[in-house]
Design an enzyme around this catalytic site. Structure first.
Site, PDB file in Angstrom:
ATOM      1  N   LYS A  14     117.399 -20.351  51.865  1.00 16.99           N
ATOM      2  CA  LYS A  14     117.390 -21.860  51.401  1.00 16.99           C
ATOM      3  C   LYS A  14     118.795 -22.071  50.867  1.00 16.99           C
ATOM      4  O   LYS A  14     119.723 -22.371  51.517  1.00 16.99           O
ATOM      5  CB  LYS A  14     116.211 -22.229  50.651  1.00 16.99           C
ATOM      6  N   HIS A  52     112.502 -23.163  46.063  1.00 22.11           N
ATOM      7  CA  HIS A  52     113.298 -24.123  46.208  1.00 22.11           C
ATOM      8  C   HIS A  52     114.156 -24.456  45.131  1.00 22.11           C
ATOM      9  O   HIS A  52     115.040 -25.549  45.004  1.00 22.11           O
ATOM     10  CB  HIS A  52     112.642 -25.139  46.757  1.00 22.11           C
ATOM     11  N   SER A  86     107.252 -27.188  47.681  1.00 23.54           N
ATOM     12  CA  SER A  86     107.970 -27.107  48.841  1.00 23.54           C
ATOM     13  C   SER A  86     107.716 -28.504  49.768  1.00 23.54           C
ATOM     14  O   SER A  86     108.875 -29.032  50.281  1.00 23.54           O
ATOM     15  CB  SER A  86     107.655 -26.356  49.706  1.00 23.54           C
TER      16      SER A  86
HETATM   17  C1  PLP Z   1     107.698 -22.238  48.060  1.00 21.62           C
HETATM   18  C2  PLP Z   1     108.147 -21.222  49.499  1.00 21.62           C
HETATM   19  N1  PLP Z   1     107.693 -20.004  49.365  1.00 21.62           N
HETATM   20  C3  PLP Z   1     108.055 -19.069  50.351  1.00 21.62           C
HETATM   21  C4  PLP Z   1     108.682 -19.246  51.668  1.00 21.62           C
HETATM   22  C5  PLP Z   1     108.941 -18.580  52.628  1.00 21.62           C
HETATM   23  O1  PLP Z   1     110.222 -18.051  52.612  1.00 21.62           O
HETATM   24  P1  PLP Z   1     110.822 -17.420  54.001  1.00 21.62           P
HETATM   25  O2  PLP Z   1     111.265 -18.538  54.812  1.00 21.62           O
HETATM   26  O3  PLP Z   1     111.899 -16.610  53.511  1.00 21.62           O
HETATM   27  O4  PLP Z   1     109.789 -16.724  54.582  1.00 21.62           O
HETATM   28  C6  PLP Z   1     108.832 -20.714  51.739  1.00 21.62           C
HETATM   29  C7  PLP Z   1     109.548 -21.376  52.948  1.00 21.62           C
HETATM   30  O5  PLP Z   1     109.790 -21.033  53.954  1.00 21.62           O
HETATM   31  C8  PLP Z   1     108.564 -21.577  50.566  1.00 21.62           C
HETATM   32  O6  PLP Z   1     108.619 -22.927  50.795  1.00 21.62           O
END
Ligand code: PLP
Length: 391
Positions: A239, A207, A179
């Site tokens: 996303k 992502h 990320s």
């Molecule tokens: C790799 C990754 N996993 C999980 C999440 C968490 O997802 P959410 O925003 O739906 O809680 C994110 C970013 O928010 C992320 O970048």
């Protein structure tokens, strides 16, 4: 009376370290052009990679569902909150991911916490890339399993740790696309190491889902990996899909186990059914409008080639996340501020989100951007970079 929590001191320390975080106020829908803190600007820091977060087709699907099903789900999935729309979305996601089943979670954070804590206990071992997302690291720690981090994208480092583990259940966990770095995990090699060690592989494709692969199925399509090689796939909906929430896809048994044991699934209100309806609409567009991915890939190629040719220290990435490595938090903030003065919003990412000394601008590109938008960004970046270097 003085507080024993020392909040004032901790806050002051954060400020002194240039690590204090502040929220900007968004006064428009998400998109290439946004209104922030009362000013119009070009944004290069959201995760709306396909430009769907403000798409009229999704908004209409959401409004229609809200009129029919109301705005709140009213209960958890296991009580009375699991609507027909949630169920249709789970079935559509399972089909798209070519897996027997999928399970919706209210957020990606909860999906990761829920999956890791449901699968692992003290008898198990979890192996995580050291740059994994916080929710994966937190889930691994909370599970009580033996917790080990391996070097970033380093299959030999993972193999070594797997070989010396005697745990009966081993789970290897990685971001698909990292990320804060934008690079893609070497999934075929990780899958092979897992198969040899009798471990399961879990991929968080927050992502990559919607962005990578011809159909937008993500990292697993990109590498042509199947369900046996990657038994647990997690994807987020907030996303590229432009809505909110997340899912885990896998075998019948995995999904039933999560329904029984994943506490962040059980003990929370289901996402509003209208969000599920908007996501069903989004999933259709992801599949039908491959031009979004093609346009995005062209922008990524153009931007990374030009920025590198101009000598900007872009980190190696072929995804919409194009981080510019700055180093010190103070300089990253100065660069972000200088861009803001030129009408561009790009956030500085600082420790503890990234390791100390590796503060960066996390530039993200979207299919909502035009070629001209990205050209403006490059011009502004070059100017600001010189200003901050000189200063
Ligand atoms: C790799 C990754 N996993 C999980 C999440 C968490 O997802 P959410 O925003 O739906 O809680 C994110 C970013 O928010 C992320 O970048």
């Amino acid at each position: 009376m003085t507080s024993s929590f020392d909040l004032a001191q901790r806050l002051q320390q954060r400020r002194q370290q240039q690590l204090y975080r502040q929220r900007r106020l968004l006064g428009s829908a998400q998109g290439a052009q946004v209104r922030v803190d009362g000013r119009d600007c070009l944004a290069f820091c959201n995760n709306d990679y396909l430009g769907l977060a403000n798409h009229p087709y999704l908004a209409e699907a959401m409004a229609k569902a809200a009129r029919q099903y109301g705005v709140g789900s009213g209960a958890s999935h296991l009580v009375l909150g699991h609507s027909e729309l949630h169920h249709q979305l789970e079935e559509a996601l399972a089909r798209f991911c070519q897996r027997p089943r999928a399970l919706l979670f209210s957020t990606g954070y909860m999906a990761n916490l829920g999956t890791l804590t449901a699968l692992l206990d003290k008898q198990g071992a979890v192996f995580e890339d050291r740059l994994n997302h916080a929710s994966l690291l937190d889930g691994g720690l909370l599970s009580g399993a033996r917790f080990q981090r391996y070097l970033h994208n380093d299959v030999a480092s993972l193999r070594q740790r797997l070989a010396s583990s005697e745990a009966s259940a081993k789970l290897v966990v990685t971001d698909g696309v990292f990320s804060m770095d934008g690079d893609i995990a070497p999934l075929p090699q990780l899958a092979e190491a897992c198969q040899q060690a009798g471990a399961w592989l879990m991929v968080d494709d927050a992502h990559g889902f919607g962005v990578l692969g011809e159909q937008g199925y993500g990292c697993l399509e990109h590498f042509a990996l199947n369900h046996q090689q990657v038994p647990i796939l997690m994807g987020t909906l907030g996303k590229a899909l432009g809505t909110a929430g997340a899912f885990v896809a896998g075998s019948e048994e995995l999904i039933e186990a999560l329904i029984q044991f994943a506490r962040p699934y059980i003990y929370t209100t289901a996402m509003p059914p209208a969000v599920a309806a908007a996501t069903l609409a989004s999933l259709q567009l992801v599949q039908q409008e491959s031009w979004r991915r093609q346009h995005l890939q062209q922008l990524i190629r153009w931007f990374s080639q030009q920025a590198l040719a101009e000598g900007l220290p872009l980190m190696p990435s072929s995804t919409p996340i194009q981080p510019l490595l700055v180093g010190e938090a103070e300089r990253a903030l100065a660069l972000s501020e200088s861009l803001w003065q030129k009408g561009m919003l790009v956030t500085a990412i600082r420790p503890p989100t990234v390791p100390a000394g590796s503060a960066r601008l996390r530039i993200t590109l979207s299919a909502a951007h035009s070629q001209a938008d990205v050209e403006h960004l490059l011009d502004a970046l070059l100017q600001s970079w010189r200003e901050v270097q000189g200063g």
